[in-house]
Enzyme design. Sequence first.
Site, mmCIF file in Angstrom:
data_model
loop_
_atom_site.group_PDB
_atom_site.id
_atom_site.type_symbol
_atom_site.label_atom_id
_atom_site.label_comp_id
_atom_site.label_asym_id
_atom_site.label_seq_id
_atom_site.Cartn_x
_atom_site.Cartn_y
_atom_site.Cartn_z
ATOM 1 N N GLN A 1 -0.398 -3.440 19.739
ATOM 2 C CA GLN A 1 -0.184 -2.220 20.495
ATOM 3 C C GLN A 1 -1.401 -1.859 21.346
ATOM 4 O O GLN A 1 -2.487 -2.378 21.142
ATOM 5 C CB GLN A 1 0.113 -1.063 19.528
ATOM 6 C CG GLN A 1 -0.968 -0.859 18.481
ATOM 7 C CD GLN A 1 -0.436 -0.155 17.241
ATOM 8 O OE1 GLN A 1 0.503 0.611 17.307
ATOM 9 N NE2 GLN A 1 -1.048 -0.431 16.112
ATOM 10 N N GLU B 1 -5.716 5.538 11.101
ATOM 11 C CA GLU B 1 -6.661 6.418 11.798
ATOM 12 C C GLU B 1 -7.675 7.043 10.859
ATOM 13 O O GLU B 1 -8.685 7.594 11.295
ATOM 14 C CB GLU B 1 -5.913 7.504 12.590
ATOM 15 C CG GLU B 1 -5.511 8.691 11.757
ATOM 16 C CD GLU B 1 -4.850 9.785 12.571
ATOM 17 O OE1 GLU B 1 -3.773 9.517 13.127
ATOM 18 O OE2 GLU B 1 -5.409 10.897 12.649
ATOM 19 N N ASP C 1 -3.540 -0.915 6.297
ATOM 20 C CA ASP C 1 -2.962 -0.859 7.633
ATOM 21 C C ASP C 1 -2.913 -2.260 8.216
ATOM 22 O O ASP C 1 -3.787 -3.091 7.945
ATOM 23 C CB ASP C 1 -3.803 0.063 8.532
ATOM 24 C CG ASP C 1 -3.035 0.523 9.750
ATOM 25 O OD1 ASP C 1 -2.629 1.702 9.792
ATOM 26 O OD2 ASP C 1 -2.828 -0.301 10.671
ATOM 27 N N ASP D 1 0.087 -6.160 5.938
ATOM 28 C CA ASP D 1 1.387 -5.517 5.898
ATOM 29 C C ASP D 1 1.521 -4.810 4.557
ATOM 30 O O ASP D 1 1.227 -5.393 3.500
ATOM 31 C CB ASP D 1 2.443 -6.609 6.077
ATOM 32 C CG ASP D 1 3.830 -6.126 5.767
ATOM 33 O OD1 ASP D 1 4.409 -5.432 6.615
ATOM 34 O OD2 ASP D 1 4.326 -6.424 4.662
ATOM 35 N N ALA D 2 1.935 -3.556 4.555
ATOM 36 C CA ALA D 2 1.950 -2.753 3.332
ATOM 37 C C ALA D 2 2.883 -3.341 2.276
ATOM 38 O O ALA D 2 2.565 -3.357 1.085
ATOM 39 C CB ALA D 2 2.357 -1.317 3.650
ATOM 40 N N ASP E 1 2.299 6.879 4.855
ATOM 41 C CA ASP E 1 1.899 7.488 6.137
ATOM 42 C C ASP E 1 2.356 6.537 7.247
ATOM 43 O O ASP E 1 1.558 5.908 7.929
ATOM 44 C CB ASP E 1 0.377 7.650 6.142
ATOM 45 C CG ASP E 1 -0.105 8.398 7.379
ATOM 46 O OD1 ASP E 1 0.732 8.991 8.082
ATOM 47 O OD2 ASP E 1 -1.319 8.361 7.642
#
Lengths: 340, 340, 340, 340
Positions: free
Chosen positions: B61, B116, B136, B167-168, B185
């Site tokens: 992204q 974040e 994350d 990857d969670a 989250d």
Amino acid sequence: MQHKIVVCFSTKFVKLVISLINATFVQQQRCSLWFEEEVERDLRWVYGISKILHIGASEFQTIELVQSGPFGKVLLLDGKLQSAELDEFVYHESIVHPALLYHSNPKSVFIMGGGEGSTAREALKHSGVKKVVMCDIDQEVVDFCRDHMTENAEAFSSPRLELVINDARAELESCNEKFDVIIGDLNDPMDGGPCFTLYTQSFYMNILKPKLNLGGILVTQAGPAGILSHREVYSSIYNTLRQTFKYVVPYAAHVPSFADTWGWVMASDQAFPMIKMEETNYRIQNRIQGELHFLDGQTLCAMLALNKHVWKTLAGETHIFTEDSGRFIHGHGRAFKNQK
Amino acid sequence: MQHKIVVCFSTKFVKLVISLINATFVQQQRCSLWFEEEVERDLRWVYGISKILHIGASEFQTIELVQSGPFGKVLLLDGKLQSAELDEFVYHESIVHPALLYHSNPKSVFIMGGGEGSTAREALKHSGVKKVVMCDIDQEVVDFCRDHMTENAEAFSSPRLELVINDARAELESCNEKFDVIIGDLNDPMDGGPCFTLYTQSFYMNILKPKLNLGGILVTQAGPAGILSHREVYSSIYNTLRQTFKYVVPYAAHVPSFADTWGWVMASDQAFPMIKMEETNYRIQNRIQGELHFLDGQTLCAMLALNKHVWKTLAGETHIFTEDSGRFIHGHGRAFKNQK
Amino acid sequence: MQHKIVVCFSTKFVKLVISLINATFVQQQRCSLWFEEEVERDLRWVYGISKILHIGASEFQTIELVQSGPFGKVLLLDGKLQSAELDEFVYHESIVHPALLYHSNPKSVFIMGGGEGSTAREALKHSGVKKVVMCDIDQEVVDFCRDHMTENAEAFSSPRLELVINDARAELESCNEKFDVIIGDLNDPMDGGPCFTLYTQSFYMNILKPKLNLGGILVTQAGPAGILSHREVYSSIYNTLRQTFKYVVPYAAHVPSFADTWGWVMASDQAFPMIKMEETNYRIQNRIQGELHFLDGQTLCAMLALNKHVWKTLAGETHIFTEDSGRFIHGHGRAFKNQK
Amino acid sequence: MQHKIVVCFSTKFVKLVISLINATFVQQQRCSLWFEEEVERDLRWVYGISKILHIGASEFQTIELVQSGPFGKVLLLDGKLQSAELDEFVYHESIVHPALLYHSNPKSVFIMGGGEGSTAREALKHSGVKKVVMCDIDQEVVDFCRDHMTENAEAFSSPRLELVINDARAELESCNEKFDVIIGDLNDPMDGGPCFTLYTQSFYMNILKPKLNLGGILVTQAGPAGILSHREVYSSIYNTLRQTFKYVVPYAAHVPSFADTWGWVMASDQAFPMIKMEETNYRIQNRIQGELHFLDGQTLCAMLALNKHVWKTLAGETHIFTEDSGRFIHGHGRAFKNQK
């Protein structure tokens, strides 16, 4: 000769194709008319208008009923959103019922403003209320709403409703009656706007309070009450009432079409009783005819709780609305509601 | 010869002139860059961007930190708002503290997503928490936020924080630990989006639940929960958890920059205790270092109450998220938060 | 005691204050209703609507006359701009007069579409024209414009105007007359739109051409012709006519309310004469009653010149509109003008 | 068991499905960042920004290079569009070539402003030009454009280019040279803006004219020149030059990204020769290395013709720019181009 192709479709693929067709079709019907609320100088709340339903005008303002995409039918006065079909019940249940439920036995209600009729509609749901005076300055708005807002037709034709076309301040000054509940369904205080003086301490003290019966309650809409907006006027209206009445109760709820959490304040010289959720639900059941869609005991509890951030501001607020010292909002939802 | 004019000014007039000058000056500095969130197909939340502060990109992204007019600094991932300086405390206090306060003694926390750093920051305020794993998928986002979001600098450098880039789902599957609280989250469930499967019943049942300690609590963000938007995914996530855990607690709060009320859901196989406001405040005082700005006992009570309209939908919801049956939101605030 | 202050004002300062007051006042009246034309997928032309003047509807479309900020009164059909008070003279002088001026002695004119009346108005300015047939499919639009667009009132009541409510194709097929000039005042070719077939080679060849008198000229609006937009349909319409008629003349002019340079094409089987500027001005003076505001000999020269970039595209265009092979524009100004 | 369905597809249907899939896919990538030009108070030109490419800043302004949807790469100074990749050739060919082509033998060119390099690039295409002085006040802008605007790289490295970082007025006052052509590639006259004085009669008379060689030509950009906008400053700049030079030639062309027709004015104390289209094309061929994309003899003819409406205004204009009497535009494309 025509070709024939043998194909295996998964149901998933067929669904995909159909959803794409729908998506594209819907896309082609996109809006050309948009309503833009400038919430702050660089914050806009913009929604599509699919149809202009009715247009009108009075000596004070233009009147439009439009079909919006996200909020159903929307009433605009002077091009400003007044109320939206899909969530007006949040605002109107909130401005009316808490005060009427806290009052031990409300029989008479005076509404400052409220020309669209929804506030009266909610007040009339209380079977114990014998008289609702709705005092709006604009005959044309009232006529327009009576003609076009079918959800309020029954209220407009109720024998318990007394409709007065007058400036609310003048009407209160000259009338001889007193009321159990007075509701300020007014325009936000705007710089140069017509409603500013209806939020001042002198108005509350000298004009309004004398018209409340013993145990009477004033409730007023009090502007945006969100995390980022409650300092604009909400805390100030709260403090003005705190300096004028013995008991003051602020509360709030998020109204989607207003693009913010909205605030109201109740005030009285008699203490508000501690009412448990169950008692609230009991009173709703016993006093109100018809169903409430937003409010019940638990919801009222949530509205009254506010949050730590807003409470901190309210507690520390020192500003009082006077004729010489106002505070004004930028241009929110209820901005230009016409009522002097 | 020069003319001299004698003029009497009222202070009011001078103030007016000054305010006009300010208004005009401010007007000339209006924004050219606008961020537009398409909340629904014909509903837009639009705010001015006064400055692009930092730009970056990962394999997943684009990453931007911009100065917005109404919300302070705003973090954008793939051009979508992630969090805003002026009200991120509402979202992050809400996703973290209720679960940690309801838990009798939380020592370990696993955060799915949260790159974040703000969610970790809040969790680390609990002095009893010995370990926070933040998982994350995007190293670049984490690096960007560590470099540019000073409010989370302390959290990023905490020895109690364990940062995993993965990857969670994969991380939870492969890890041998269990946790007292797991926090989702995550991105909203979007059609074709990366996070959809992290809201399914099979994920909760087979992957996540085995990693909760006895008495452990899952809390997940659950999409928009407003009067007009709670049917999109919130009621469905609630019901999916209700069908998977013994005890489920939904709650919500209005987040201005998201243009809506936001929802979260806690779930556990052990009953949530009845905690009075005072007890909540006591736990905050005893467990949390540093001040909370949004949450206290009374606020938590309000968040849990929701309102009659939303409760009715939640009670009647029958949809369950499975791999074959998702529900998706149009494009809200947390839309493209990248986390598989 | 009142203070008196002696102040010296420069005229400059007083002017500044007044201009600030004006600026601020004007600012407070900013629009809430906006018309948004999606010129391309990510290009919008947006203007404020200060008042809804009249609303109507037919079986085909909605009809609105609104007061816009920058363009005066604007006629909208199905929410799309048709023509704007302040610059409609550019479009309508351009679509009518070049063909009528090039023709040696035009006596009869057939207008496909043109229900608002402005094209007829311009044609009727030619005193040599004995008959103008205006063929629009939508009776309600014609009635609405006759009632509300005062600038065309005289045209609507002219005995030389013959108004036909019919599909243009059907009318041309069935009528026994021939015309000196046929004008295509049509909707742009839109995917799925009603007008697409009125731009095809077979329509021009089989239906339209047989209805032109010897020396007759067809002129059609031909979509956006700007530097960045002329490949959408303009070059294609040009080439389709070039493959159908012996002589073809494209021309263009910038129409502000359309947010682009607009294109028209004249076509005939008889050569267009070389007419010098002076001759054009002479013909205008002798044939036209009333003044033209946009067009004179020099302007016509400029319109015909186009520019190198556009000419290069036109010269190399090979696409021809047929029933199976159309080109479509995204959603420009004349988009949904209803005319089959 | 798997179902098999035998289906006959028409090619048309398959194409439809594919186009729907494309349409939907494209739809999902819609922009979140939008650039909004407020052309007038209630007229907006809005386009999507898909990517922020480079950001910078100088002591005067912020500098951004962004990827726009409709116009390719766009250079923004202080958040205002300076030039767009897809149509900058229209503006830059128009500001440079007419004056150089009308001049009998231009050898030296002075550019006021023009820091992005495109004006210099066009001037350097004239093989007879031995020296181009580009005088921009902002070193950072020049560096930024040299680094990131590859289309001007060759121009920036030309030995014939002399780059001066200075205020154009100061530079002209102090330099000892004279020039054949002086080009005003300046910001529009804005109230309070830096460029206003570079449009005044005294500047033209006292500062600029003395620096023109015998037969020298001044050309300046002159703001919007559309049907609805040419009275803002264009007619005034034209008249100011008409009152200052013996011969003045206005011209204009539509520049899509500026959302308007744009104007320029040439001025000289020596008569402009009558040049036929063929002669213009001959001069282009003989003097210019590389191809022009917008301008040729016929195009120049069209640009010079303007239209009746604009000519009428120009002919009747009486306003002259002086230090005490300016006219200003609202906020068009070239608005904040930084050059004192």
